[in-house]
Structures are given as structure tokens and as C-alpha cells.
Design an enzyme around this catalytic site. Structure first.
Site, PDB file in Angstrom:
ATOM      1  N   GLU A 188      -4.295  -5.028  -6.131  1.00 26.22           N
ATOM      2  CA  GLU A 188      -4.799  -6.411  -6.034  1.00 26.22           C
ATOM      3  C   GLU A 188      -5.115  -6.972  -7.424  1.00 26.22           C
ATOM      4  O   GLU A 188      -6.172  -7.548  -7.661  1.00 26.22           O
ATOM      5  CB  GLU A 188      -6.054  -6.465  -5.141  1.00 26.22           C
ATOM      6  CG  GLU A 188      -5.872  -5.917  -3.742  1.00 26.22           C
ATOM      7  CD  GLU A 188      -5.066  -6.852  -2.833  1.00 26.22           C
ATOM      8  OE1 GLU A 188      -4.553  -7.895  -3.319  1.00 26.22           O
ATOM      9  OE2 GLU A 188      -4.937  -6.541  -1.638  1.00 26.22           O
ATOM     10  N   ARG A 208      -1.020 -14.203   7.739  1.00 29.01           N
ATOM     11  CA  ARG A 208      -1.733 -13.217   8.565  1.00 29.01           C
ATOM     12  C   ARG A 208      -1.077 -13.090   9.938  1.00 29.01           C
ATOM     13  O   ARG A 208      -1.338 -12.140  10.667  1.00 29.01           O
ATOM     14  CB  ARG A 208      -3.203 -13.609   8.769  1.00 29.01           C
ATOM     15  CG  ARG A 208      -4.086 -13.737   7.534  1.00 29.01           C
ATOM     16  CD  ARG A 208      -3.994 -12.572   6.601  1.00 29.01           C
ATOM     17  NE  ARG A 208      -3.009 -12.822   5.567  1.00 29.01           N
ATOM     18  CZ  ARG A 208      -2.430 -11.888   4.818  1.00 29.01           C
ATOM     19  NH1 ARG A 208      -2.720 -10.625   5.012  1.00 29.01           N
ATOM     20  NH2 ARG A 208      -1.547 -12.197   3.895  1.00 29.01           N
ATOM     21  N   THR A 222       0.829  -1.208   0.000  1.00 32.97           N
ATOM     22  CA  THR A 222       0.000   0.000   0.000  1.00 32.97           C
ATOM     23  C   THR A 222       0.860   1.253   0.000  1.00 32.97           C
ATOM     24  O   THR A 222       0.550   2.241  -0.670  1.00 32.97           O
ATOM     25  CB  THR A 222      -0.945  -0.003   1.223  1.00 32.97           C
ATOM     26  OG1 THR A 222      -1.709  -1.202   1.211  1.00 32.97           O
ATOM     27  CG2 THR A 222      -1.870   1.190   1.194  1.00 32.97           C
ATOM     28  N   GLN A 234      -1.408 -14.890  -3.689  1.00 31.40           N
ATOM     29  CA  GLN A 234      -2.598 -14.570  -2.906  1.00 31.40           C
ATOM     30  C   GLN A 234      -3.849 -14.469  -3.787  1.00 31.40           C
ATOM     31  O   GLN A 234      -4.816 -13.794  -3.432  1.00 31.40           O
ATOM     32  CB  GLN A 234      -2.386 -13.272  -2.128  1.00 31.40           C
ATOM     33  CG  GLN A 234      -1.248 -13.355  -1.112  1.00 31.40           C
ATOM     34  CD  GLN A 234      -1.120 -12.104  -0.268  1.00 31.40           C
ATOM     35  OE1 GLN A 234      -1.991 -11.782   0.537  1.00 31.40           O
ATOM     36  NE2 GLN A 234      -0.022 -11.381  -0.448  1.00 31.40           N
TER      37      GLN A 234
END
Length: 755
Positions: free
Chosen positions: A230, A619, A38, A263
Site C-alpha cells: 500500500e 468493491r 497480496t 486508490q
């Protein structure tokens, strides 16, 4: 201009800085988990503006409006309020904005309506009804899903009719009129000046494709720089639109995609990993930057993630790394049953909270399907640990669960007006709102329940016979509940009420999820019914439906979480993407569950399941715990499962357990072979021995005597210490050192005599 003029670049590592400052031509940023994706995306936009690019010449496409807002806020800190003039938003929101100006070019009014799912279903329902088609065969949700899939793959009704494979599939599913419904649906929407959610993409493509010299050229000239977050989650149609926007001459292809093929986990939504894997074929001059340094997780977690994803053949090679300390090794919990798994995970949460001073909100339980939340909710409640369901409702708050429980409540107490109001017209019985309102009015005027109105009052409504049929059905349910166990009654009610058939008719992913949730509830009732152990102070085993409803009453209370509470997060792995927690528990790691049984027939689907596991593992910041159960209730039957093949792919050096794992060099579809037992975790109890159900043969309870050695399906071998007059046996199971003596009601026990 010297980089000294851009102090924000000092906040980036070398590869991040290169990705930000390489502004011209096609750029692909492969961003591993926790690698500062990001920051690179937002600083790249800020840098473009700093070197003179106008904000309205920048198009930044995201997958959530929240991500777009956060992006603008971050850019604003670097360049000031001009950041809010950047065209940043989701594909749908930005394309809708363009279509509001240009829709007349493709035969739509510029003030077109946008249909939501209910609107679309209403149109399809009307078409099905007008052609007198069987609404059970032509399920509205399934038809809408089929239309959505066609649009996402640029298949118009005309192209659909010419596609032999699609037509053959519809015939096989007894829905040969699907193409006709699709064609009429499109015509009705256009006649009404309306677009559905998929049309915002499809009509954007049409707009650009059919108007190359005016509309397409206009937006190609405006959006000189296109950025996509993404990118691995884009579908075929989204990528085709991007190519129309960016490929407008031989020299300037200023498109920057940011994503991670490892991902890519949303194929069920139409996303295709091929977009990112083949990007360099479409843009051969692309410059690629790999963000491989992970700032989130400890070394052992990163080592585990790399080992897992290495088994996938189709991928862009990379190896994430971290300069963080090794941290704690990966823990593995092996449980005999899903109930034991839930208990041990709750115990481990308490242990970690105390040992490492973790707050509840720093911990998460991740599962493959939402239906798995039930068992963990129950054990967290027992331990008085607050939790919240993220990306979904609490299990007992889901509509399909509340609908069935309403029928169960009526079977036990027909005066329950709230249950009555939920059940009376679901599944639909053709009753109008006026009829139900009249029943409620008579109920209030005569101070009797709504069910008693049907039983005692001579109604003059047109639907009188349907109401009397409902009364007879509930009476049959009550009779069944009074004479059967909770499970037998619930199974009977779920089928006879029509709820099961109604949910099974919906073959969309959401519909199948609702069926899974209903089965999970029935499995919980089955477990309640077959549990033969007496609780402390309990004299008899009550397996009635009434007792079950009493047991879960606390679990159906309204959730008072206002969003500020310190609570454990429960969510599916899909929902967890993009999030991070100090401690993560990935549960249900068994074949047919994770990986899902629906993926076992395809190498590509197995690879996606492995990417999903990779997302789950990454995560975790400091603590990662993996758990699986040897057995769990599925469709009312006790099933014995093999551990997930993914467990055999873990690196020995990163695992904190005494295990021997056979290493299949090419595990693709191979059945995993996990040998030995995992070392118990923390306070968790010693793993119980698994009993082979194929050789287990219970003896009549009347033959069980004091002094016998017996075998229990759940607890293993034990010795009968005593049998009292009420036929309650006390049995010592040496495999359970901390609580070996169990009081078991022989009436419900399943015991095999050994000697």
C-alpha cells in the site's frame, strides 16, 4: 535454478510471475483493484527465501498488523515455519522494535514509554494550563493534530519557529503560542523518556540520519530486501525513512513497492500520492510491473471504473480488464429526499436478496461520511433487515449522539438516572468524582432519583452552586420541551447545554466528524417534526420531544451482534478499501457530499474524491447500485443538491437506465449537467417531481378547501379530496401511483394553492 523447482509460480499469471521473480534492484508493482496484489507480495517474499535469502534479511512493511499476520501465514504455506522470522509488520511496530535497541543513540532510554492519545492530550493540557492560555482557543485535540502534522512532515519545533507560513497560520487562527506548546511538549516527552505514536517514525528517522556509520549501516546491511505494501498510503516521513534504509551504495537498491495510485485516498492522514507518482524519479533504474487483470468484478463494473479514473490527470496510466462475463449493468436510484433514498435502497436490497439469492453479508452500503448511516439504519430496521456498522459505531451508539440524547431524556424525564450520570459533568462543570458519588449514595439511601437529590436535599458539598445551576438548566430544558416541537427543543438544548460549542472547538477531522454526526441527529429530528403525513390509524400529529424519543427507542438498544450474524455491512468508503462484496450500494452521490464540499476549491482534492469513488465502485463483484437524493436536511434546513459530477462521467454502455447525460469534456470543477430522469430501479417507486423551493409559496392552511389543486414541496401536485372537522385533508397525488392518497394534518402542512 529452473522455475520447475518453484511450483507456486504456476499459480500466477505472466505479469504476476515477472513481478515475483524480478528480485534485484528497485521494483514498482502497480496493482489494480482485485488483481492479486497480496499474492504477488507474499509469493515474492517466499521466492526470495527459496533462492537463498535469509528471512531476517527481508523487511516487509504493511499498514495493519492483521495484514502482516496474514502475509506470514501465506508465506508459511510455501516455505514452512521460517516464514515467521521475516521482519513483517507495520511501520510503527517494526520501528519501535528497532528503537528499543538503539534509542540511546538519540538521547532516549531503550525502555522508553509510548504515549497514547490521552497521555499526549494530558501533557498538552498541562502546558496550556501552566501558561494560562484559553483552553477554548487552544483546543487540546487541535493542538495535538497540529503537532502530529508537523512531525509527519519532518518539521521540528526549531524548524516550525523558522517557518513563516506556519507561524502566520497560527496567528490567523488566534493560536500564536502553538510553536511554544510544541517545543515544550517535545521537551516534556523526552524528559519523561516517552515517545508518542508519531515519534516512532520521527525518532526512527533521527536515529538513521544522525548515525550513518554505525546504526544506519547496520540496518542497511541487515535489510537487504525491503518491500512496502500500500505504498500510495505512505507519508513524506515514511518515504524518507525508506530512502535512508535502501540507498546505501551505488548498486544495490533492493526496494519493492506495491500499490495503486488510483486508490490513494488518505491525504487527510498525511499520505501523499506524490510518493508513488515520483518513485521513478528517485529510482530511475526501477522496473515497473502493472497488474491490470481484475479477478473480482464483472466487465460492466470494470468498464465503469476505468471510465471514472480516466478523468484524473495525475496518474500512472493503466487499464484494468477482466475475462469475466459482462454481468449486470450499473443501476442508478434517483430519490426526492434522503428518506426516500434510504427506503428505496432497503427495497432494492430485499429485491436483490430474492432475485439473486444473496446473503446479507454479501451486500454493503457505502457512504462518504459516517453521519449518513442514520437514514439507512432506520429503513433497514423498518424492513427487519439485520445490519452492522463497520469501521465505526452505530449512529445512535456514538458518544456525541448519546451525550445529547441524555440531555433530551432528562428534559422529558428528570428521574432518568442513567441520563443524569451522563450529563451531569459533560461538558465539564468542575465536579469531582467524590461529589457525584455522594449524590448517588444519598439517592440510594433515600430511594429518590439523583436529580431529586439536587432538588430536595440540602447538600453541603463545595460545588453546591454548580449543581443548583444544573437543576435550573434542566428545568429550562423541560419547559422548552413541554412548549415546543421536538426540533426546537433539541436545537435549544444542544446549544444551551454547551455540547455544540465544545464539539466545534475541536477542528481535527475526527472533531469535525462529531459535529457532522450531531447535525445529522438534529436533521433527523427536523424531518420528524416537519413530516405532515399521518400514519395509518393515527388521529393526531404528535411532534413533541417525548414522541421522538419514543420513536427512536428501538434504535438505541444495545447491539447484540456477536460477529457471526448474517448482516448488511454499512461503512464509509474509506473503511471499505481492501474489501469486496457481491453487491455494493454507493449512496449520497451529490455535489457537496460526494465530492465533499471541502474538496471543491482544489483540483487535487477533487481528484482524490474521484479516486475515492473509484475505490467504492471496485468493491463490487457482481452488482453495483448508485443512488442520490435531490434534497436532504442539512443543519436543520431542506437543501436541494445537484447530482454528483461523477455520475456524468459514467459510460452510457454500462448503465441500466434511460438517461441523457451531458458530457463535459473536462469536468474538473465544472458543475455537472444531468438531464432527464433515471429509470426507477426494481420495486422502487416512480421518482417524485422536484418542486423549486425558490418559487414555492405555501398558503395559510385555513384557505385549503375540498376540490382545490395544491402543490406540496415533497409530493408535488395534488387534488384535495376532503377536509374533515379535525382539519385533516385527504389529498390525491397522481405522481405516486402505488399510494396516491395521503392524509395530511393541515396544521403542519405546507401547501401552495394552484387553483
Amino acid at each position: 535454478m529452473s522455475e520447475v523447482a518453484f511450483p507456486y509460480l504456476d499459480e500466477l499469471n505472466d505479469i504476476q510471475r515477472q513481478a515475483v521473480t524480478c528480485t534485484e534492484g528497485p521494483v514498482m508493482v502497480i496493482a489494480g483493484p482485485g488483481s492479486g496484489k497480496t499474492r504477488v507480495l507474499t509469493y515474492r517474499i517466499a521466492h526470495l527465501m527459496k533462492i537463498g535469502v535469509a528471512p531476517w534479511n527481508i523487511l516487509a512493511l504493511t499498514f495493519t498488523n492483521k495484514a502482516a499476520r496474514e502475509m506470514k501465514d501465506r508465506i508459511e504455506k510455501v516455505v514452512g515455519p521460517m516464514a515467521y522470522k521475516v521482519w513483517a509488520g507495520t511501520f510503527h511496530s517494526l520501528f519501535s522494535r528497532i528503537l528499543r535497541v538503539e534509542a540511546h543513540h538519540i538521547g532516549y532510554p531503550n525502555d522508553f514509554s509510548i504515549y497514547d492519545t490521552d497521555d499526549s492530550k494530558s501533557v498538552i493540557r498541562e502546558i496550556i494550563k501552566s501558561h494560562k492560555l484559553d483552553s477554548k482557543v487552544y483546543n487540546v485535540s487541535s493542538i495535538l493534530s497540529r503537532i502530529s502534522h508537523a512531525k509527519s512532515n519532518l518539521i521540528t519545533p526549531k524548524a516550525y519557529a523558522a517557518n513563516e507560513e506556519l507561524i502566520a497560520y497560527d496567528k490567523m487562527n488566534r493560536r500564536p503560542m502553538t510553536q511554544m506548546i510544541y517545543d515544550q511538549y517535545v521537551k516534556k516527552c523526552q524528559r519523561s523518556g516517552a515517545m508518542d505514536f508519531d515519534d516512532l517514525l520521527l525518532q526512527m528517522f533521527r536515529l538513521l540520519y544522525q548515525n550513518p556509520d554505525n546504526v544506519r549501516a547496520k540496518y542497511q546491511a541487515q535489510f537487504r530486501y525491503v518491500l512496502v505494501d500500500e505504498f500510495q498510503d505512505t507519508n513524506y516521513l515514511q518515504y524518507e525513512i525508506l530512502k535512508l534504509l535502501t540507498v546505501y551504495n551505488d548498486s544495490e537498491h533492493n526496494i519493492c513497492i506495491v500499490g495503486d495510485d488510483a486508490q490513494s485516498i488518505y491525504s487527510f492522514r498525511g499520505a501523499t500520492i506524490e510518493n508513488i507518482l515520483q518513485f521513478s524519479n528517485d529510482f530511475p533504474e526501477v522496473q515497473t510491473f502493472k497488474l491490470e487483470q481484475n479477478y473480482r468484478s464483472t466487465s460492466f463494473i470494470i468498464e465503469t471504473a476505468n471510465a471514472i479514473i480516466n478523468y484524473n490527470k495525475k496518474q500512472i496510466p493503466k487499464k484494468i480488464w477482466t475475462d469475466k462475463e459482462e454481468g449486470k449493468k450499473i443501476k442508478i436510484i434517483k430519490a426526492m429526499s434522503d428518506s426516500e433514498e434510504g427506503r428505496r435502497v432497503a427495497d432494492s436490497i430485499i429485491e436483490q436478496k430474492h432475485r439473486f439469492n444473496l446473503a446479507n453479508k454479501q451486500m454493503a452500503i457505502l457512504y462518504r461520511t459516517n453521519a449518513q448511516s442514520r437514514i439507512f439504519e432506520e429503513h433497514l430496521r423498518r424492513q427487519n433487515i439485520p445490519y452492522r456498522i463497520y469501521g465505526g459505531l452505530s449512529f445512535y451508539a456514538r458518544k456525541e449522539i448519546k451525550d445529547l440524547i441524555a440531555y433530551l431524556r432528562l428534559a422529558v424525564n428528570y428521574k432518568d438516572d442513567e441520563a443524569f450520570k451522563r450529563a451531569i459533568n459533560y461538558p465539564r462543570r468542575g465536579l469531582g468524582n467524590k461529589t457525584i458519588e455522594e449524590i448517588a449514595l444519598i439517592s440510594n439511601d433515600n430511594d429518590i432519583s439523583m436529580m431529586e437529590v439536587l432538588m430536595k436535599v440540602d447538600l453541603t458539598v463545595r460545588a453546591k452552586q454548580k449543581l443548583l445551576d444544573f437543576v435550573k438548566m434542566i428545568a429550562a430544558f423541560k419547559k422548552k420541551a413541554d412548549s415546543s416541537t421536538a426540533y426546537d427543543a433539541a436545537l435549544y438544548i444542544s446549544r444551551q447545554s454547551g455540547i455544540v460549542d465544545l464539539l466545534k472547538a475541536d477542528t481535527t477531522p475526527e472533531g469535525m466528524g462529531r459535529v457532522e454526526n450531531l447535525n445529522a441527529l438534529l436533521d433527523g429530528i427536523k424531518e420528524f417534526t416537519e413530516d405532515d403525513e399521518l400514519e395509518a390509524g393515527e388521529e393526531i400529529v404528535d411532534k413533541s420531544l417525548s414522541k421522538f424519543l419514543q420513536t427512536i427507542s428501538l434504535m438505541t438498544d444495545a447491539d447484540n451482534d456477536d460477529g457471526t450474524m448474517d448482516a448488511i455491512t454499512l461503512m464509509s468508503v474509506h473503511s471499505a478499501k481492501g474489501l469486496e462484496f457481491k453487491s455494493v450500494f454507493v449512496v449520497g452521490l451529490e455535489e457537496n457530499l460526494f465530492p465533499s464540499y471541502m474538496s471543491l476549491s482544489s483540483p487535487d482534492q477533487i481528484d482524490e474524491e474521484r479516486r475515492l469513488f473509484y475505490v467504492a465502485v471496485t468493491r463490487a463483484e457482481e452488482h453495483l447500485t448508485l443512488s442520490y437524493s435531490n434534497s436532504r436536511y442539512t443543519f436543520g434546513q431542506m437543501r436541494f443538491n445537484d447530482p454528483s459530477r461523477f455520475l456524468e462521467e459514467l459510460p452510457d454502455s454500462a448503465i441500466d437506465s434511460l438517461i441523457s447525460i451531458s458530457k463535459n469534456k473536462s469536468p474538473g470543477f465544472g458543475k455537472p449537467r444531468i438531464l432527464g430522469n433515471f429509470k426507477p430501479l426494481g420495486r422502487a417507486k416512480k421518482a417524485l417531481p422536484q418542486v423549486d423551493p425558490s418559487t414555492f409559496k405555501p398558503d395559510p392552511s385555513s384557505k385549503i378547501k375540498e376540490g382545490m389543486k395544491v402543490l406540496h414541496l415533497k409530493f408535488g401536485e395534488g387534488k384535495v379530496l376532503s377536509v374533515d372537522a379535525r382539519q385533516v385533508a385527504t389529498i390525491r397525488f397522481e405522481s405516486i401511483p402505488d399510494n396516491p392518497d395521503k392524509r395530511i394534518m393541515l396544521q403542519y402542512a405546507k401547501l401552495q394553492i394552484l387553483e
